[in-house]
Design an enzyme around this catalytic site. Structure first.
Site, PDB file in Angstrom:
ATOM      1  N   ASN A  87      22.640   3.891  30.352  1.00 35.19           N
ATOM      2  CA  ASN A  87      22.799   2.614  31.066  1.00 35.19           C
ATOM      3  C   ASN A  87      21.985   2.572  32.359  1.00 35.19           C
ATOM      4  OD1 ASN A  87      24.189   4.373  32.673  1.00 35.19           O
ATOM      5  ND2 ASN A  87      26.199   3.407  32.447  1.00 35.19           N
ATOM      6  N   GLU A 101      26.558   4.630  38.686  1.00 34.04           N
ATOM      7  CA  GLU A 101      26.678   3.738  37.542  1.00 34.04           C
ATOM      8  C   GLU A 101      26.189   2.330  37.909  1.00 34.04           C
ATOM      9  OE1 GLU A 101      27.263   4.966  34.773  1.00 34.04           O
ATOM     10  OE2 GLU A 101      29.125   6.100  34.595  1.00 34.04           O
ATOM     11  N   ASP A 134      25.601  15.927  41.489  1.00 33.28           N
ATOM     12  CA  ASP A 134      26.949  15.400  41.244  1.00 33.28           C
ATOM     13  C   ASP A 134      27.878  16.469  40.693  1.00 33.28           C
ATOM     14  OD1 ASP A 134      25.616  15.585  38.825  1.00 33.28           O
ATOM     15  OD2 ASP A 134      25.586  13.435  38.449  1.00 33.28           O
ATOM     16  N   HIS A 145      21.943   4.966  34.718  1.00 33.33           N
ATOM     17  CA  HIS A 145      22.513   5.644  35.888  1.00 33.33           C
ATOM     18  C   HIS A 145      21.691   6.856  36.301  1.00 33.33           C
ATOM     19  CE1 HIS A 145      25.168   8.224  33.101  1.00 33.33           C
ATOM     20  NE2 HIS A 145      24.557   9.114  33.851  1.00 33.33           N
TER      21      HIS A 145
HETATM   22  C1  GLP Z   1      25.025  12.872  33.311  1.00 35.90           C
HETATM   23  C2  GLP Z   1      24.539  13.414  34.640  1.00 35.90           C
HETATM   24  C3  GLP Z   1      23.208  12.821  35.013  1.00 35.90           C
HETATM   25  C4  GLP Z   1      22.252  12.978  33.846  1.00 35.90           C
HETATM   26  C5  GLP Z   1      22.779  12.207  32.657  1.00 35.90           C
HETATM   27  C6  GLP Z   1      21.869  12.254  31.438  1.00 35.90           C
HETATM   28  O1  GLP Z   1      25.583  11.624  33.440  1.00 35.90           O
HETATM   29  N1  GLP Z   1      25.452  13.167  35.704  1.00 35.90           N
HETATM   30  O2  GLP Z   1      22.700  13.458  36.175  1.00 35.90           O
HETATM   31  O3  GLP Z   1      20.988  12.493  34.205  1.00 35.90           O
HETATM   32  O4  GLP Z   1      24.025  12.794  32.317  1.00 35.90           O
HETATM   33  O5  GLP Z   1      22.124  13.412  30.713  1.00 35.90           O
HETATM   34  P1  GLP Z   1      21.265  13.935  29.494  1.00 35.90           P
HETATM   35  O6  GLP Z   1      20.052  14.540  30.089  1.00 35.90           O
HETATM   36  O7  GLP Z   1      22.156  14.934  28.825  1.00 35.90           O
HETATM   37  O8  GLP Z   1      20.981  12.766  28.633  1.00 35.90           O
END
Ligand code: GLP
Length: 239
Positions: free
Chosen positions: A135, A142, A67, A137
């Site tokens: 949540n 989402e 993304d 995702h």
């Molecule tokens: C963002 C990214 C996701 C990632 C998520 C969790 O939303 N787009 O790909 O998995 O954060 O991030 P973290 O590993 O910092 O908790």
């Protein structure tokens, strides 16, 4: 689904890093789907270290990131393009032409998404690395009323904005992103998910014990035949 529980994020990074290094050594032109966020950072450190020590080469590896934010300059330190270069690519021998991102600055985002999906389809991801949002995702898919198929532009939820806005000290955090769809993620031959910390425990419990529902996008992984989940004790606390 195989679940591995470790004491801390460092140990997870070593285990998942080794999995990737072994996979690259076995197939030097492997296609990897990569994720951003804090969760994969120790894994990237491990891979970079092995690369610096001559234990693995990424010169023929191809990567596709999950993304990217919309309307954030590529050069901004918070773009996922910058993140990946800073955390991994700049410390390896990967070729710039082999790293791929959705272009969040494309004038026609619809066209950009179709182009990315065609590239993904042609390349065929061997291993997809995933984190998970509080949540549930994955990528930036989402909670929704249906699972997405291909890449698309998404409006970020308040939960995601709250979790990520701490990184944005100069510019305000974008409220939209382009993301690979759940359908594309599920096409990877193997999926490896990392979750660390208490705030991921609900999402992990829903993934392992809950119904498969787009209200918790990560739950779709129950339908994939080769998923490995790497957790610390806090993320695994509700299992
Ligand atoms: C963002 C990214 C996701 C990632 C998520 C969790 O939303 N787009 O790909 O998995 O954060 O991030 P973290 O590993 O910092 O908790």
């Amino acid at each position: 689904m195989k679940i591995f529980i470790f004491d801390n994020a460092h140990q997870i990074g070593n285990a998942v890093g080794k999995l990737f290094v072994d996979a690259i050594n076995e197939k030097p032109d492997i296609v990897l789907g990569l994720a951003t966020g804090a969760s994969p950072v120790p894994t990237y450190k491990y891979i970079a270290k092995q690369c610096a020590g001559g234990k693995v080469s990424l010169k023929d590896v191809k990567t596709y990131n999950l993304d990217e934010y919309v309307n954030l300059p590529k050069s901004d330190k918070n773009s996922y393009y910058s993140f990946m270069h800073h955390e991994l690519f700049d410390h390896t021998d990967i070729k710039e032409k082999n790293v791929h991102f959705l272009n969040g600055n494309a004038r026609d985002t619809e066209k950009e998404c179709r182009k990315y999906d065609e590239m993904l389809e042609k390349a065929g991801v061997d291993i997809q690395l995933l984190g998970v949002g509080r949540n549930g995702h994955i990528g930036f898919n989402e909670p929704s009323i249906c699972f997405s198929k291909g890449s698309f532009k998404v409006k970020l939820t308040q939960s995601t904005i709250n979790a990520n806005k701490k990184y944005f000290d100069e510019n305000p955090m974008p409220t939209e992103a382009l993301t690979m769809g759940v359908g594309s993620i599920m096409k990877a031959k193997k999926i490896v998910l990392i979750a660390v910390g208490n705030e991921k425990a609900d999402a992990i419990a829903a993934l392992v014990h809950g119904d498969v529902t787009p209200v918790c996008p990560v739950s779709i992984l129950q339908f994939h035949h080769d998923v490995e989940i790497y957790l610390d004790k806090a993320a695994a606390s509700l299992l």
